[in-house]
Design a protein around this motif. Structure first.
Motif, PDB file in Angstrom:
ATOM      1  N   ASN A  64      -7.477 -24.856  30.301  1.00  0.00           N
ATOM      2  CA  ASN A  64      -7.818 -25.181  31.557  1.00  0.00           C
ATOM      3  C   ASN A  64      -8.168 -26.662  31.909  1.00  0.00           C
ATOM      4  O   ASN A  64      -8.146 -26.904  33.279  1.00  0.00           O
ATOM      5  CB  ASN A  64      -9.210 -23.702  32.416  1.00  0.00           C
ATOM      6  N   GLU A  93     -10.065 -16.594  21.963  1.00  0.00           N
ATOM      7  CA  GLU A  93      -8.903 -17.455  22.756  1.00  0.00           C
ATOM      8  C   GLU A  93      -7.211 -16.655  22.781  1.00  0.00           C
ATOM      9  O   GLU A  93      -6.997 -16.878  24.137  1.00  0.00           O
ATOM     10  CB  GLU A  93      -8.513 -18.793  22.194  1.00  0.00           C
ATOM     11  N   LYS A 119     -17.773 -28.446  32.870  1.00  0.00           N
ATOM     12  CA  LYS A 119     -17.877 -27.214  32.326  1.00  0.00           C
ATOM     13  C   LYS A 119     -18.818 -25.974  33.100  1.00  0.00           C
ATOM     14  O   LYS A 119     -20.004 -26.427  32.579  1.00  0.00           O
ATOM     15  CB  LYS A 119     -17.988 -27.589  31.015  1.00  0.00           C
ATOM     16  N   LYS A 120     -18.334 -24.943  33.314  1.00  0.00           N
ATOM     17  CA  LYS A 120     -18.914 -24.287  34.494  1.00  0.00           C
ATOM     18  C   LYS A 120     -19.770 -24.987  35.126  1.00  0.00           C
ATOM     19  O   LYS A 120     -21.276 -24.545  35.329  1.00  0.00           O
ATOM     20  CB  LYS A 120     -20.033 -23.531  33.296  1.00  0.00           C
ATOM     21  N   LYS A 147      -8.250 -15.878  27.413  1.00  0.00           N
ATOM     22  CA  LYS A 147      -9.196 -15.749  27.997  1.00  0.00           C
ATOM     23  C   LYS A 147     -10.476 -16.636  28.878  1.00  0.00           C
ATOM     24  O   LYS A 147     -10.004 -18.436  28.840  1.00  0.00           O
ATOM     25  CB  LYS A 147     -10.456 -16.553  26.630  1.00  0.00           C
ATOM     26  N   PRO A 148      -9.735 -16.260  29.718  1.00  0.00           N
ATOM     27  CA  PRO A 148      -9.549 -16.556  31.191  1.00  0.00           C
ATOM     28  C   PRO A 148     -10.748 -17.875  31.354  1.00  0.00           C
ATOM     29  O   PRO A 148     -10.406 -18.676  32.158  1.00  0.00           O
ATOM     30  CB  PRO A 148      -9.984 -16.013  32.071  1.00  0.00           C
ATOM     31  N   ASP A 149     -11.987 -17.725  31.364  1.00  0.00           N
ATOM     32  CA  ASP A 149     -12.921 -18.979  31.472  1.00  0.00           C
ATOM     33  C   ASP A 149     -12.622 -20.619  30.460  1.00  0.00           C
ATOM     34  O   ASP A 149     -13.234 -21.620  30.932  1.00  0.00           O
ATOM     35  CB  ASP A 149     -14.049 -18.873  30.889  1.00  0.00           C
ATOM     36  N   GLU A 150     -11.549 -20.354  29.421  1.00  0.00           N
ATOM     37  CA  GLU A 150     -10.410 -21.809  28.927  1.00  0.00           C
ATOM     38  C   GLU A 150      -9.669 -21.292  29.502  1.00  0.00           C
ATOM     39  O   GLU A 150      -8.992 -22.680  28.565  1.00  0.00           O
ATOM     40  CB  GLU A 150     -11.266 -20.979  27.687  1.00  0.00           C
ATOM     41  N   SER A 152      -5.416 -20.393  30.612  1.00  0.00           N
ATOM     42  CA  SER A 152      -4.806 -19.274  31.231  1.00  0.00           C
ATOM     43  C   SER A 152      -3.121 -18.960  31.228  1.00  0.00           C
ATOM     44  O   SER A 152      -2.837 -18.123  31.128  1.00  0.00           O
ATOM     45  CB  SER A 152      -4.212 -20.128  32.559  1.00  0.00           C
TER      46      SER A 152
END
Length: 189
Positions: A64, A93, A119-120, A147-150, A152
């Motif tokens: 992402n 991941e 990042k965040k 792993k949606p926060d890392e 897609s």
């Protein structure tokens, strides 16, 4: 064998790796906090070049932050066992759990420049990743998850497709090197 010994004993595959090995060892003699992000200049990361049993495909994730297909891996975050970091990050991941190192030895070394980013919601300064790569084997028939926060997307790709799918020119060079070196690790059945 501790991390410094692993890096010292690694036989570089390219002259670039030899230089990066030299720099990593010098940094290890200079800084005492390279295993944590506390060192905002440079810190250790572990990556996995995840291949199928036949060594014809590699597992890639759409990252992402970089908006590119890439290998999997992450920060050491205090853990000096970078192989375990690579295995943990692979599972986190990709969702793949049927994974094993092809060898416990370091597969590749890279010093990677990381541009400034958020990042965040937090600003991260430009810095270096002292990256240790391991060759990992996984079951290509196992279901994958993101792993949606890392990332897609997660996909198995041919070795050639993996290089072409990457939009980061410097990483294409790394992935091509990993693929070339893979010829020496072809499955002997």
């Amino acid at each position: 064998m501790n991390l410094k010994e692993q890096i010292s004993h690694y036989i570089p595959y390219t002259i670039q790796e030899a230089k990066e090995q030299e720099v990593m060892l010098r940094y290890m003699d200079t800084f005492d906090n390279l295993l944590t992000r506390e060192n905002e200049f440079a810190h250790f990361t572990a990556s996995a070049w995840v291949v199928n049993r036949a060594r014809t495909k590699v597992l890639m994730a759409y990252h992402n932050i970089y908006q590119s297909w890439s290998w999997v891996g992450g920060h050491a975050d205090g853990d000096a066992d970078l192989l375990q970091v690579a295995l943990k990050e692979t599972a986190e991941e990709t969702g793949v759990t049927a994974i094993a190192p092809v060898s416990r030895d370091v597969y590749s070394l890279e010093i990677l420049g990381v541009p400034a980013h958020l990042k965040k919601g937090e600003p991260i300064a430009t810095h270096l990743h002292l990256n240790v790569t391991y060759l990992i084997e996984a079951d290509e028939n196992e279901d994958t998850t993101i792993k949606p926060d890392e990332n897609s997307a997660v996909e198995w790709m041919s070795l050639t497709e993996a290089v072409k799918a990457c939009t980061e020119p410097e990483m294409r060079v790394v992935y091509q090197k990993l693929n070339e070196k893979l010829e020496t690790f072809k499955q002997k059945d």
